[in-house]
Motif scaffolding. Sequence first.
Motif, PDB file in Angstrom:
ATOM      1  N   GLY A   1       0.839  -1.192   0.000  1.00 21.98           N
ATOM      2  CA  GLY A   1       0.000   0.000   0.000  1.00 21.98           C
ATOM      3  C   GLY A   1       0.870   1.237   0.000  1.00 21.98           C
ATOM      4  N   ALA A   2       0.253   2.386   0.162  1.00 19.94           N
ATOM      5  CA  ALA A   2       1.022   3.632   0.177  1.00 19.94           C
ATOM      6  C   ALA A   2       1.727   3.792   1.522  1.00 19.94           C
ATOM      7  CB  ALA A   2       0.099   4.815  -0.108  1.00 19.94           C
ATOM      8  N   GLN A   3       0.945   3.974   2.582  1.00 23.15           N
ATOM      9  CA  GLN A   3       1.499   4.086   3.929  1.00 23.15           C
ATOM     10  C   GLN A   3       0.944   2.945   4.768  1.00 23.15           C
ATOM     11  OE1 GLN A   3       0.973   7.937   5.692  1.00 23.15           O
ATOM     12  NE2 GLN A   3       1.578   9.025   3.833  1.00 23.15           N
ATOM     13  N   LEU A   4       1.820   2.105   5.253  1.00 19.72           N
ATOM     14  CA  LEU A   4       1.392   0.975   6.071  1.00 19.72           C
ATOM     15  C   LEU A   4       1.682   1.289   7.535  1.00 19.72           C
ATOM     16  CD1 LEU A   4       2.778  -2.041   3.990  1.00 19.72           C
ATOM     17  CD2 LEU A   4       0.766  -0.657   3.578  1.00 19.72           C
ATOM     18  N   THR A   5       0.669   1.172   8.361  1.00 24.34           N
ATOM     19  CA  THR A   5       0.845   1.315   9.802  1.00 24.34           C
ATOM     20  C   THR A   5       0.443  -0.006  10.435  1.00 24.34           C
ATOM     21  OG1 THR A   5       0.264   3.646   9.582  1.00 24.34           O
ATOM     22  CG2 THR A   5       0.290   2.718  11.801  1.00 24.34           C
ATOM     23  N   ILE A   6       1.415  -0.662  11.058  1.00 24.14           N
ATOM     24  CA  ILE A   6       1.208  -2.014  11.536  1.00 24.14           C
ATOM     25  C   ILE A   6       1.194  -2.002  13.060  1.00 24.14           C
ATOM     26  CG2 ILE A   6       2.048  -4.388  11.441  1.00 24.14           C
ATOM     27  CD1 ILE A   6       1.228  -3.209   8.722  1.00 24.14           C
ATOM     28  N   GLY A   7       0.072  -2.420  13.630  1.00 28.36           N
ATOM     29  CA  GLY A   7      -0.017  -2.566  15.074  1.00 28.36           C
ATOM     30  C   GLY A   7      -0.294  -3.992  15.495  1.00 28.36           C
ATOM     31  N   GLY A   8      -0.559  -4.853  14.546  1.00 27.33           N
ATOM     32  CA  GLY A   8      -0.908  -6.239  14.841  1.00 27.33           C
ATOM     33  C   GLY A   8       0.177  -7.193  14.388  1.00 27.33           C
ATOM     34  N   ALA A   9      -0.241  -8.389  13.996  1.00 29.43           N
ATOM     35  CA  ALA A   9       0.697  -9.435  13.612  1.00 29.43           C
ATOM     36  C   ALA A   9       0.619  -9.659  12.108  1.00 29.43           C
ATOM     37  CB  ALA A   9       0.365 -10.734  14.347  1.00 29.43           C
ATOM     38  N   VAL A  10       1.789  -9.794  11.500  1.00 32.41           N
ATOM     39  CA  VAL A  10       1.864 -10.032  10.056  1.00 32.41           C
ATOM     40  C   VAL A  10       2.846 -11.166   9.803  1.00 32.41           C
ATOM     41  CG1 VAL A  10       2.400  -9.071   7.793  1.00 32.41           C
ATOM     42  CG2 VAL A  10       1.369  -7.624   9.528  1.00 32.41           C
ATOM     43  N   LEU A  11       2.403 -12.134   9.009  1.00 35.68           N
ATOM     44  CA  LEU A  11       3.309 -13.155   8.505  1.00 35.68           C
ATOM     45  C   LEU A  11       3.356 -12.976   6.993  1.00 35.68           C
ATOM     46  CD1 LEU A  11       5.077 -15.647   8.973  1.00 35.68           C
ATOM     47  CD2 LEU A  11       3.038 -17.054   8.856  1.00 35.68           C
ATOM     48  N   GLY A  12       4.271 -12.158   6.552  1.00 33.13           N
ATOM     49  CA  GLY A  12       4.360 -11.824   5.134  1.00 33.13           C
ATOM     50  C   GLY A  12       5.131 -10.540   4.953  1.00 33.13           C
ATOM     51  N   ASP A  13       5.366 -10.194   3.716  1.00 28.82           N
ATOM     52  CA  ASP A  13       6.170  -9.020   3.408  1.00 28.82           C
ATOM     53  C   ASP A  13       5.315  -7.755   3.451  1.00 28.82           C
ATOM     54  OD1 ASP A  13       8.107 -10.840   3.040  1.00 28.82           O
ATOM     55  OD2 ASP A  13       8.075 -10.776   0.849  1.00 28.82           O
ATOM     56  N   LEU A  14       5.955  -6.665   3.859  1.00 34.59           N
ATOM     57  CA  LEU A  14       5.301  -5.354   3.891  1.00 34.59           C
ATOM     58  C   LEU A  14       5.987  -4.467   2.864  1.00 34.59           C
ATOM     59  CD1 LEU A  14       5.073  -4.791   7.751  1.00 34.59           C
ATOM     60  CD2 LEU A  14       3.361  -5.764   6.246  1.00 34.59           C
ATOM     61  N   ARG A  15       5.198  -3.946   1.935  1.00 36.74           N
ATOM     62  CA  ARG A  15       5.775  -3.094   0.896  1.00 36.74           C
ATOM     63  C   ARG A  15       4.957  -1.813   0.823  1.00 36.74           C
ATOM     64  NH1 ARG A  15       8.441  -5.121  -3.713  1.00 36.74           N
ATOM     65  NH2 ARG A  15       8.913  -3.503  -5.222  1.00 36.74           N
ATOM     66  N   GLY A  16       5.587  -0.706   1.170  1.00 31.35           N
ATOM     67  CA  GLY A  16       4.903   0.583   1.129  1.00 31.35           C
ATOM     68  C   GLY A  16       5.526   1.484   0.083  1.00 31.35           C
ATOM     69  N   THR A  17       4.696   2.068  -0.775  1.00 29.54           N
ATOM     70  CA  THR A  17       5.235   2.999  -1.763  1.00 29.54           C
ATOM     71  C   THR A  17       5.658   4.306  -1.099  1.00 29.54           C
ATOM     72  OG1 THR A  17       3.012   3.792  -2.229  1.00 29.54           O
ATOM     73  CG2 THR A  17       3.845   2.034  -3.616  1.00 29.54           C
ATOM     74  N   GLU A  18       5.123   4.596   0.094  1.00 26.53           N
ATOM     75  CA  GLU A  18       5.529   5.801   0.829  1.00 26.53           C
ATOM     76  C   GLU A  18       6.248   5.438   2.126  1.00 26.53           C
ATOM     77  OE1 GLU A  18       2.425   8.661   1.312  1.00 26.53           O
ATOM     78  OE2 GLU A  18       1.743   8.432  -0.747  1.00 26.53           O
ATOM     79  N   SER A  19       5.603   4.634   2.963  1.00 27.34           N
ATOM     80  CA  SER A  19       6.241   4.343   4.247  1.00 27.34           C
ATOM     81  C   SER A  19       5.673   3.061   4.851  1.00 27.34           C
ATOM     82  CB  SER A  19       6.015   5.503   5.227  1.00 27.34           C
ATOM     83  OG  SER A  19       4.647   5.603   5.550  1.00 27.34           O
ATOM     84  N   VAL A  20       6.467   2.495   5.739  1.00 24.95           N
ATOM     85  CA  VAL A  20       6.029   1.378   6.574  1.00 24.95           C
ATOM     86  C   VAL A  20       6.363   1.740   8.011  1.00 24.95           C
ATOM     87  CG1 VAL A  20       6.413  -1.020   7.212  1.00 24.95           C
ATOM     88  CG2 VAL A  20       6.240  -0.407   4.814  1.00 24.95           C
ATOM     89  N   LEU A  21       5.368   1.734   8.865  1.00 26.56           N
ATOM     90  CA  LEU A  21       5.571   2.066  10.269  1.00 26.56           C
ATOM     91  C   LEU A  21       5.105   0.889  11.126  1.00 26.56           C
ATOM     92  CD1 LEU A  21       6.422   4.291  12.259  1.00 26.56           C
ATOM     93  CD2 LEU A  21       4.052   5.025  12.314  1.00 26.56           C
ATOM     94  N   VAL A  22       6.035   0.302  11.843  1.00 27.28           N
ATOM     95  CA  VAL A  22       5.713  -0.823  12.712  1.00 27.28           C
ATOM     96  C   VAL A  22       5.650  -0.303  14.142  1.00 27.28           C
ATOM     97  CG1 VAL A  22       6.362  -3.144  13.417  1.00 27.28           C
ATOM     98  CG2 VAL A  22       6.891  -2.354  11.116  1.00 27.28           C
ATOM     99  N   GLU A  23       4.477  -0.349  14.717  1.00 25.33           N
ATOM    100  CA  GLU A  23       4.272   0.250  16.031  1.00 25.33           C
ATOM    101  C   GLU A  23       4.638  -0.722  17.155  1.00 25.33           C
ATOM    102  OE1 GLU A  23       0.172   1.348  15.761  1.00 25.33           O
ATOM    103  OE2 GLU A  23       0.677   3.385  15.125  1.00 25.33           O
ATOM    104  N   ALA A  24       4.698  -0.173  18.359  1.00 19.62           N
ATOM    105  CA  ALA A  24       5.024  -0.988  19.526  1.00 19.62           C
ATOM    106  C   ALA A  24       3.940  -2.037  19.728  1.00 19.62           C
ATOM    107  CB  ALA A  24       5.140  -0.104  20.759  1.00 19.62           C
ATOM    108  N   GLY A  25       4.370  -3.254  20.033  1.00 17.34           N
ATOM    109  CA  GLY A  25       3.434  -4.345  20.235  1.00 17.34           C
ATOM    110  C   GLY A  25       3.138  -5.128  18.977  1.00 17.34           C
ATOM    111  N   ALA A  26       3.576  -4.616  17.833  1.00 17.85           N
ATOM    112  CA  ALA A  26       3.344  -5.321  16.574  1.00 17.85           C
ATOM    113  C   ALA A  26       4.363  -6.448  16.408  1.00 17.85           C
ATOM    114  CB  ALA A  26       3.438  -4.354  15.405  1.00 17.85           C
TER     115      ALA A  26
END
Lengths: 198, 104
Positions: free
Chosen positions: A53-78
């Motif tokens: 996506g454009a801007q990814l904000t992750i607060g949960g669980a992900v099993l897979g790649d994260l690709r952001g055209t603008e940004s990827v933000l992994v928050e505390a607890g993610a």
Amino acid sequence: MAEGSVIGRETVVRGNVRGSGGLEILGRVEGDVSIEGDVLLGDGAAVRGNISGAQLTIGGAVLGDLRGTESVLVEAGARVVGDLLAPRIGIAEGALVRGNVRTEGEPALAPPAAKRPVPGQRPISSFSAPRQVSPSITRPSPVEARPIERERPAERVEAKAQPAETPATKSSPENEPPPPIVPALPKNARGKKKSRPK
Amino acid sequence: MAGTVIGEGLTIEGEVTSDEEVVVHGTLRGTLKCGDVVSVGSGAVIEADVDASSLSVAGHVTGNVNASERVDLQAGGRLVGDVKAARLTIADGASFKGNVDMEV
């Protein structure tokens, strides 16, 4: 409304999600998510698949790649097990990431992330440093100038660009012993080659 | 605020299972199982079997519908498929093609 999409807390999607507009995931997705807009993965949400996506904000669980055209933000607890790829990447303290992280591509606009200005300051200081060093070469202190040349390769370019000053500093303390050795090397090398077959 | 919203421009291909309200304005292909109300907006396209407590259709639905409570087909809505529900309303101006089973 009709702009933002929400996958609720009590919702499970098995399959691919794609399209435009923002997406907020609070539930579970087992499949790839490909959105042109921003993706917000809430606390307690889980995605088993790649997210782009454009801007990814992750607060949960992900099993897979994260690709952001603008940004990827992994928050505390993610928790992220997968690669992160975006021009701007932020990983908060308390986040768990296992994977390859790459910041690639042009940053879209002014960087709002707090981590971005820190690498931006380094080239500014290195560009300003050679201007201060070039008058310092004229000082009779070659011992101080040499360790700086080894530490910062950008200053070597500055030293070569001013040939009038650099030979004066080099010739006076050492009288340059290395130059006669350099033409002698190929002659010695030929002699060793002849001696080796014996 | 609805639990799950599939916005305009969003496409989900696969199986959606939910225990909360689902509002669809985008596209859904596959299966939709919902323990609550499902609302299909006027611009939505659903090509899936729908299992819900109640279903309101203002967009296009192609697939069999099974509702434990009711199905409301609104004006401008279009439903192609069999409907199994205790109550069914079809508004004037709606299109419908399929069998109806009201569990008489």
